[in-house]
Design an enzyme around this catalytic site. Structure first.
Site, PDB file in Angstrom:
ATOM      1  N   ASP A  27      42.768   5.558 -45.537  1.00 56.54           N
ATOM      2  CA  ASP A  27      43.311   4.075 -45.587  1.00 56.54           C
ATOM      3  C   ASP A  27      42.274   3.270 -45.543  1.00 56.54           C
ATOM      4  O   ASP A  27      41.232   3.729 -44.921  1.00 56.54           O
ATOM      5  CB  ASP A  27      44.199   3.955 -44.407  1.00 56.54           C
ATOM      6  N   HIS A  44      39.569   0.950 -54.272  1.00 60.73           N
ATOM      7  CA  HIS A  44      40.094   2.257 -54.565  1.00 60.73           C
ATOM      8  C   HIS A  44      39.048   3.080 -55.306  1.00 60.73           C
ATOM      9  O   HIS A  44      39.111   4.457 -55.275  1.00 60.73           O
ATOM     10  CB  HIS A  44      41.197   1.899 -55.513  1.00 60.73           C
ATOM     11  N   LEU A 138      39.588  26.651 -52.802  1.00 58.66           N
ATOM     12  CA  LEU A 138      40.090  25.403 -52.333  1.00 58.66           C
ATOM     13  C   LEU A 138      41.369  25.062 -52.861  1.00 58.66           C
ATOM     14  O   LEU A 138      41.344  25.067 -54.111  1.00 58.66           O
ATOM     15  CB  LEU A 138      38.893  24.475 -52.059  1.00 58.66           C
TER      16      LEU A 138
HETATM   17  C1  FPP Z   1      45.269   2.939 -48.938  1.00 58.55           C
HETATM   18  O1  FPP Z   1      44.364   1.958 -48.959  1.00 58.55           O
HETATM   19  C2  FPP Z   1      44.683   3.789 -50.301  1.00 58.55           C
HETATM   20  C3  FPP Z   1      45.528   3.995 -51.293  1.00 58.55           C
HETATM   21  C4  FPP Z   1      46.937   3.596 -51.342  1.00 58.55           C
HETATM   22  C5  FPP Z   1      44.962   4.766 -52.327  1.00 58.55           C
HETATM   23  C6  FPP Z   1      44.180   5.948 -52.316  1.00 58.55           C
HETATM   24  C7  FPP Z   1      43.460   6.142 -53.533  1.00 58.55           C
HETATM   25  C8  FPP Z   1      42.184   6.451 -53.563  1.00 58.55           C
HETATM   26  C9  FPP Z   1      41.270   6.929 -52.340  1.00 58.55           C
HETATM   27  C10 FPP Z   1      41.718   6.594 -54.877  1.00 58.55           C
HETATM   28  C11 FPP Z   1      41.176   8.007 -55.456  1.00 58.55           C
HETATM   29  C12 FPP Z   1      42.183   9.156 -55.213  1.00 58.55           C
HETATM   30  C13 FPP Z   1      42.053  10.189 -56.035  1.00 58.55           C
HETATM   31  C14 FPP Z   1      42.975  11.219 -55.385  1.00 58.55           C
HETATM   32  C15 FPP Z   1      41.538  10.358 -57.023  1.00 58.55           C
HETATM   33  P1  FPP Z   1      44.697   0.553 -48.476  1.00 58.55           P
HETATM   34  O2  FPP Z   1      44.764  -0.181 -49.834  1.00 58.55           O
HETATM   35  O3  FPP Z   1      46.219   0.430 -48.075  1.00 58.55           O
HETATM   36  O4  FPP Z   1      43.454  -0.219 -47.829  1.00 58.55           O
HETATM   37  P2  FPP Z   1      43.969  -1.473 -46.587  1.00 58.55           P
HETATM   38  O5  FPP Z   1      44.677  -0.820 -45.594  1.00 58.55           O
HETATM   39  O6  FPP Z   1      42.583  -1.738 -46.354  1.00 58.55           O
HETATM   40  O7  FPP Z   1      44.468  -2.423 -47.333  1.00 58.55           O
END
Ligand code: FPP
Length: 256
Positions: A27, A44, A138
């Site tokens: 997050d 992201h 893994l």
């Molecule tokens: C949450 O942060 C994150 C996500 C919904 C997406 C997670 C995806 C990645 C880390 C990209 C790469 C992943 C792979 C497996 C290739 P948020 O957007 O909710 O952040 P915020 O709480 O600050 O708004």
């Protein structure tokens, strides 16, 4: 597996003080981007680098299973542009990383309601899973369009189908009998869950599997996660006393 077996199996991980199974709620990508006056997709993309760092870390520390919450059932409600950017990122990440993951003997799996994704993405996910299926160093579970309640519901549905087919007796359907129908039934439950980004909640992640998992919350935003931050989480875990609902071990209790 009986509940008793599950407990003694889980206990083995804490003796070694390295989690056998690490689960992560990644997050904070959006806030990381906002602080840099950039769109959320920028966060992201930075988050993808942290995924790479984390996989390398798990390989180095001999962690056997890594489960990442990459896209929740609820994330479909985000603006179309953000969902589109994430899908694009998943596709590109798969193409870019799969060779190296395979070389590093990583088994990659995608867990969730995969039918919700485009055919292009499903084909790539399937190919990546198939190609890496024999790897044993893994296991990387990427949870996409995933929710803990969805997982329990799909397990219940499949168990009901088995009962209708006469394969199981509904009267014998207890925790141990339902467990094999859950996603990831072939790996131990997570020993440690890390959630980055400052929130202190589970957000419908592995609801069943987290029953006895140690929880570690950090304010670090996911793109800033690095080996030092992961060391901090593992050090903290190494000092936890895991009791699985039992009383403390008298020998350990005297020593501490
Ligand atoms: C949450 O942060 C994150 C996500 C919904 C997406 C997670 C995806 C990645 C880390 C990209 C790469 C992943 C792979 C497996 C290739 P948020 O957007 O909710 O952040 P915020 O709480 O600050 O708004």
């Amino acid at each position: 597996m009986t509940a008793r077996n599950a407990t003694s199996n889980d206990d083995a991980g804490s003796r070694e003080r390295i989690p056998r199974h690490l689960a992560i709620v990644m997050d904070g990508n959006g806030r990381w981007a906002r602080r840099r006056a950039q769109p959320r997709s920028f966060g992201h993309r930075a988050g993808q680098k942290a995924v790479r760092t984390t996989v390398e870390y798990c390989l180095r520390r001999h962690i056997g299973v890594l489960t990442l919450f990459a896209f929740s059932s609820e994330n479909w409600k985000r603006p179309d542009t953000e969902v589109g950017a994430l899908m694009d990122l998943f596709l590109k990440a798969l193409d870019k990383e799969i060779d190296e993951l395979h070389q590093n003997e990583v088994r990659v799996r995608f867990i969730g309601e995969l039918s919700a994704f485009s055919e292009a993405l499903r084909t790539r996910m399937h190919a990546a899973s198939l190609r890496t299926a024999g790897n044993t160093r893994l296991t990387l579970n990427v949870c996409v369009s995933y929710g803990g309640r969805w997982d329990i519901a799909q397990a219940a549905r499949r168990a009901a189908e088995a009962a209708l087919a006469g394969e199981i007796d509904p009267a014998s359907l207890d925790e141990a009998a339902l467990a094999p129908y859950l996603c990831m039934a072939d790996v131990p439950s997570p020993d440690l869950l890390i959630r980055t980004g400052g929130e202190r909640r589970i957000s419908n992640f592995l609801l069943w599997q987290l029953a006895y998992t140690e929880l570690y919350f950090t304010d670090t935003l996911w793109p800033d996660m690095d080996a030092t931050q992961l060391d901090n989480a593992l050090d903290d875990y190494a000092h936890r006393e895991r009791r699985f609902g039992c009383v403390p071990d008298p020998v350990t209790a005297r020593a501490s």
